[in-house]
Design a protein around this motif. Structure first.
Motif, short mmCIF file in Angstrom:
data_model
loop_
_atom_site.label_atom_id
_atom_site.label_comp_id
_atom_site.label_asym_id
_atom_site.label_seq_id
_atom_site.Cartn_x
_atom_site.Cartn_y
_atom_site.Cartn_z
N GLY A 101 -39.86 -61.16 -10.21
CA GLY A 101 -40.09 -61.61 -11.58
C GLY A 101 -39.07 -61.05 -12.55
N SER A 102 -37.83 -60.99 -12.10
CA SER A 102 -36.77 -60.46 -12.97
C SER A 102 -35.96 -61.59 -13.59
N VAL A 103 -35.21 -61.24 -14.62
CA VAL A 103 -34.28 -62.21 -15.19
C VAL A 103 -32.87 -61.66 -14.98
N SER A 160 -38.08 -53.15 -21.96
CA SER A 160 -38.04 -53.53 -20.55
C SER A 160 -37.23 -52.53 -19.77
N PHE A 182 -38.52 -69.64 -17.64
CA PHE A 182 -39.72 -69.27 -18.38
C PHE A 182 -40.05 -67.80 -18.20
N MET A 183 -40.61 -67.23 -19.24
CA MET A 183 -41.05 -65.84 -19.21
C MET A 183 -42.53 -65.92 -19.59
N LEU A 203 -34.77 -60.93 -27.08
CA LEU A 203 -35.88 -61.81 -26.68
C LEU A 203 -36.99 -61.06 -25.97
N PHE A 204 -36.68 -59.85 -25.50
CA PHE A 204 -37.65 -59.13 -24.67
C PHE A 204 -38.25 -57.93 -25.41
N SER A 205 -39.49 -57.61 -25.07
CA SER A 205 -40.04 -56.34 -25.53
C SER A 205 -39.37 -55.25 -24.69
N THR A 247 -43.48 -68.82 -21.81
CA THR A 247 -42.53 -69.05 -22.89
C THR A 247 -41.16 -69.45 -22.37
N ASP A 294 -43.41 -56.12 -14.14
CA ASP A 294 -42.63 -56.84 -15.16
C ASP A 294 -41.24 -57.24 -14.68
N GLY A 295 -40.82 -56.71 -13.55
CA GLY A 295 -39.49 -57.03 -13.09
C GLY A 295 -38.43 -56.39 -13.98
N TYR A 296 -37.19 -56.79 -13.75
CA TYR A 296 -36.07 -56.16 -14.44
C TYR A 296 -35.24 -57.19 -15.21
#
Lengths: 397, 397
Positions: free
Chosen positions: B202-204, B121, B260-261, B117-119, B264, B169-171
């Motif tokens: 701002g991490s997931v 990172s 949300f990211m 789902l992520f570019s 999105t 961008d966080g982690y």
């Protein structure tokens, strides 16, 4: 927040079959739950063959006993199944080593996962084609070069059309025979030329053989029938349509030992990828797959294939008299049918759904070349297929 | 030829457990096929619980009847199973909507697939940890920031250590509780701080809860027990160790609607990804999973967990008297054991294999912080565990 994979923004909002499913649900709501007949999504209608269901349930039951319990499966599949698959290739006249066979949970996942072996690349995708090829490459960030086919080439992509690859990196070439959605089958000479072009351009072929068991006229059933294919092609197979495994999930991927990318063997790379990113396929599922490929189970599943081929014939016969143009319908569970009266696939889809209670897949969903076509699946029951054929005849009349 | 994904060249040649398996095979060859006892790979030894095996085999048998046949499963799982999983969360005191639950074929695949789902990172990975976190991120081309833990922090990663993310961008933060390999459990307050840090930077968070069912002391069993987690965390669960599904393959992933990211929603994105790249989980497997989570089957699988916890206690008791330092062994099927006499994990692995016929996993395989440790799995049978405990005592003596 980590950034979203840009590929997703380039995707159509919904997967094709999710979309048609919604249209059908809406119809059903409007018409008081009236049931439609679906020749849309290519799901099978016959239950598992008796020998297969027996093997599946017996292995599942034994998972409850100390003696019959199986924990983690070998990453690449149980030896008994890899051997049966190798024997299956022998029946098709080619030698594939067990070590080249990777048991999977079906073709769809593999078509997409296999891309993880490559850095950003260019995929060459003939259209109309299975939408997963395009979506998987977009999600992976790959470029796509489309190679549309149409009536002029009989919906068989010509390798001559691509010539020399523009970049020295070659392409990831998707080929599918018998084709989804057109049902057309590549001749040995076309396939040979594709292999030649792949070798010349330094490309790798992903050969989708999910429907090979529908071939009854002696055409080639595996890319490895062709010289040189082991140097440039992987083959992705599935038991979904041949043995009714859409809801069981088993297939396999062949990655030849001779297939190298620069100095790197793809077989070894795929071993590394699979041992890291999956944990094998359930033992009862593999026992069921073994039953589908051998002995009594094999004969029974062959009968199911004949049943669906008869369905295809019924669909074809219903429209033939009206001079309808079509492809497939033999060697394939799909009929690729030109819409009457200049209708587009979407228009035909809509009329068939709303006026005839019949679901088909609009050709547009498969990309360029599909605009005036619909795909009919012959995988429904005989009874539904006969009714559907009548409705189709009315629509063409 | 398309270029090889560079990530692969950065990978260790073989997956950890593939390597230890080979060492055992070599031992076995040298010692005339002599059987070793393995506390290595975390595979289970008890068969499926009776109610689970019954549900599995009964559904598989019915796949051979017109009425009981199930074709393609819904991409995200059957409603009956998603509901049972939502109820399971209610038992843990949190609300998770069915629409947030995605049935999977196990945690391992999800831990890796979710990265799609992520570019590109940066992943933040506390070590020692499950090697799949590292390998999956390398294969994806991500950067990795390691956060080693050791005795000084009790093998619990401190969120304070990361401070502000260096990039805006966080982690992608991997957390696992109870931890594989250390068996340690995050307290609610540690988890709260991780959620705070994730929101701030701002991490997931990818929360690996594969072992949550081993928690018996009232510690939090899901990341969603913590306020704010639904805004920053997905949770990946598995039935492998709780219900003996290592060879069945079923689990689930929770992707909250609130996550949300940028603009999105990850729930929607994951729907799109899964409908494109997989074809659902087999109906009989989902029927078995349902049985494991409800009624009689649930009680029976809880008994299996108690059995393994008792094994862990036996292992711990065998080394306690020697003043051995260890973590886990409660709330976890793993004992993370400091090697005696200053041995490294690899040295202890080698001695235990060659002199005691006992297989363990060397701590080095789990990354920094694991150098002087071995991981013991309590998932073997009682009989083998008792023998292993004796051999361990001799080794420590």
């Amino acid at each position: 927040m980590p950034k979203c994979n840009e590929g997703f923004s380039r995707l159509d909002g919904e997967y094709l079959f999710t979309k048609t499913k919604k249209a059908i649900e809406e119809y059903s709501l409007k018409h008081n739950g009236k049931k439609v007949i679906s020749l849309g999504v290519g799901d099978v209608s016959l239950p598992l063959s008796p020998a297969v269901a027996k093997a599946f349930s017996s292995a599942a039951r034994k998972m409850g006993n100390k003696e019959g319990f199986h924990g983690y499966a070998p990453y690449f599949g149980y030896d008994f199944l890899r051997r049966a698959i190798a024997d299956d290739y022998k029946n098709k006249g080619v030698d594939v080593n067990e070590s080249e066979i990777f048991v999977s949970d079906g073709a769809k996942r593999e078509l997409s996962d296999f891309l993880s072996l490559f850095s950003k690349s260019t995929a060459l995708i003939p259209t109309p084609s299975y939408p997963v090829y395009v979506d998987a490459n977009i999600m992976r960030g790959n470029e796509i070069l489309f190679l549309p086919t149409d009536e002029s080439d009989g919906f068989i992509p010509s390798p001559e059309k691509i010539g020399k690859a523009e970049s020295s990196d070659g392409y990831i070439i998707y080929l599918c025979s018998p084709s989804n959605p057109t049902g057309t089958v590549y001749s040995e000479s076309v396939l040979s030329r594709w292999v030649e072009v792949a070798l010349e351009t330094g490309s790798v072929i992903i050969f989708d053989a999910a429907y090979e068991r529908y071939i009854t006229d002696g055409s080639v059933r595996t890319v490895y029938s062709v010289d040189g294919a082991k140097n440039c092609a992987v083959e992705i197979c599935s038991l979904s349509k041949s043995a009714g495994f859409t809801g069981v999930r088993c297939g396999w991927t062949v990655v030849p030992e001779k297939l190298f990318m620069g100095g790197t063997g793809l077989n070894k790379l795929w071993q590394r990828r699979q041992s890291t990113a999956m944990n094998g396929v359930s033992y009862p599922v593999q026992a069921a797959a073994f039953a589908a490929l051998t002995g009594k189970g094999r004969k029974q599943t062959e009968k199911a294939v004949s049943y669906y081929l008869k369905n295809a014939e019924i669909l074809v016969n219903a429209v033939k008299n009206f001079g309808a143009e079509y492809y497939g319908g033999v060697n394939s569970p799909y009929v690729w049918l030109k819409c009457p009266r200049g209708l587009t696939g979407k228009e035909a889809f809509s009329t068939l759904l709303n006026e005839y209670g019949l679901v088909v897949t609009p050709g547009e969903g498969f990309g360029a070349g599909g605009e005036n076509y619909i795909r009919l699946s012959a995988l429904n029951t005989r009874q539904n297929t006969v009714s559907a054929a009548k409705r189709l005849a009315e629509f063409f009349n």
